[in-house]
Write a protein that holds these residues in place. Structure first.
Motif, PDB file in Angstrom:
ATOM      1  N   TYR A  36       1.639  43.048 -32.376  1.00 51.91           N
ATOM      2  CA  TYR A  36       1.028  42.235 -31.149  1.00 51.91           C
ATOM      3  C   TYR A  36       2.043  41.425 -30.813  1.00 51.91           C
ATOM      4  CZ  TYR A  36      -3.923  43.504 -31.430  1.00 51.91           C
ATOM      5  OH  TYR A  36      -5.011  44.194 -31.197  1.00 51.91           O
ATOM      6  N   LEU A  88       3.084  39.785 -34.309  1.00 48.82           N
ATOM      7  CA  LEU A  88       2.250  40.096 -35.368  1.00 48.82           C
ATOM      8  C   LEU A  88       1.945  41.359 -35.667  1.00 48.82           C
ATOM      9  CD1 LEU A  88       0.010  37.479 -33.531  1.00 48.82           C
ATOM     10  CD2 LEU A  88       0.577  36.845 -35.799  1.00 48.82           C
ATOM     11  N   PHE A 102      -4.382  40.515 -40.245  1.00 45.44           N
ATOM     12  CA  PHE A 102      -3.210  40.253 -39.526  1.00 45.44           C
ATOM     13  C   PHE A 102      -2.055  39.877 -40.359  1.00 45.44           C
ATOM     14  CE2 PHE A 102      -3.659  40.636 -35.017  1.00 45.44           C
ATOM     15  CZ  PHE A 102      -5.137  40.641 -34.903  1.00 45.44           C
ATOM     16  N   GLY A 103      -0.757  39.981 -40.295  1.00 43.97           N
ATOM     17  CA  GLY A 103       0.215  39.279 -40.842  1.00 43.97           C
ATOM     18  C   GLY A 103       0.442  38.006 -40.027  1.00 43.97           C
ATOM     19  N   ALA A 104       1.358  37.158 -41.142  1.00 50.45           N
ATOM     20  CA  ALA A 104       1.553  35.645 -40.542  1.00 50.45           C
ATOM     21  C   ALA A 104       2.188  35.565 -39.083  1.00 50.45           C
ATOM     22  CB  ALA A 104       2.194  34.804 -41.447  1.00 50.45           C
TER      23      ALA A 104
END
Lengths: 112, 116
Positions: A36, A88, A102-104
């Motif tokens: 994203y 993301l 999700f990743g940070a």
């Protein structure tokens, strides 16, 4: 240990550079992988969506998934200032009822 | 145009006050989600709903409440029990299918909540 690890950056590159963004994950059962793009104070927009291992290309963007290494990448060719955003990664198990993890997010700045 | 509408864009909360964030979608999506985003921490799931009149707690539900009376609407209330509410709140939705595929998640434009 987080399920999904992503370097928050910031990553600063000159216009025209090739950008590599990465995530690692711990759950080998993840099957769907997404990237994203989020501009400041906006909602994330889906950029790339891949299933299982392999590469997917869309214009200047290429997504790679290496399930054996539990590692995914997003490459941006000929980067532009308009690519400056937070990217993301997200992933989920097979099956429509599973939540996304999700990743940070990695903050990218492309300077002219 | 189809999409997810969040309102307001900016919201301020006083001490001890409950505030409600609105989320409406006209995509005919089954599932709706609320995420909280803090700088450097990515997205954390607050609540989600897969069907009308049913919802589930996410990872950080304490201090929040939701309702799902209509398929199109999934409002989030930030209660006075949430002691650190300042964050960017994102609503999302997607179709649900029972096969092995996974439908894409779409986001609204977000609400920035701040404490006065």
């Amino acid at each position: 240990q987080k399920e999904v690890e992503q370097d928050p950056g910031p990553l600063s590159v000159p216009e025209g550079a090739i950008v590599s963004l990465n995530c690692t994950y711990s759950n080998s059962a993840f099957q769907y992988f997404m990237w994203y793009r989020q501009y400041s104070r906006k909602g994330p927009e889906l950029l790339m969506y891949t299933y299982s291992s392999g590469n997917k290309e869309d214009g200047r963007f290429t997504a790679q998934v290496d399930k054996s290494s539990k590692y995914i990448s997003l490459f941006i060719r000929d980067s532009q200032p308009s690519d400056s955003a937070t990217y993301l990664c997200a992933m989920t198990l097979s099956g429509g009822y599973n939540k996304l993890i999700f990743g940070a997010g990695t903050r990218l700045a492309v300077h002219p | 145009d189809g999409g997810i509408t969040q309102s307001p864009k900016y919201l301020f909360r006083k001490e001890g006050q409950n505030v409600t964030l609105s989320c409406e979608q006209n995509l005919n999506h089954d599932a709706m989600y609320w995420y909280r985003q803090d700088p450097g921490q990515g997205l954390r799931l607050i609540y989600y709903s897969q069907i009308v009149n049913d919802f589930q707690k996410g990872d950080i539900a304490e201090g929040y409440s939701v309702s799902r009376e209509k398929k199109e609407s999934f409002p989030l209330t930030v209660t006075s029990a949430q002691k650190n509410p300042t964050a960017f709140y994102l609503c999302a939705s997607r179709r649900l299918v029972q096969d092995s595929s996974n439908e894409k998640l779409f986001f609204g434009s977000g609400t920035q909540l701040s404490v006065l």
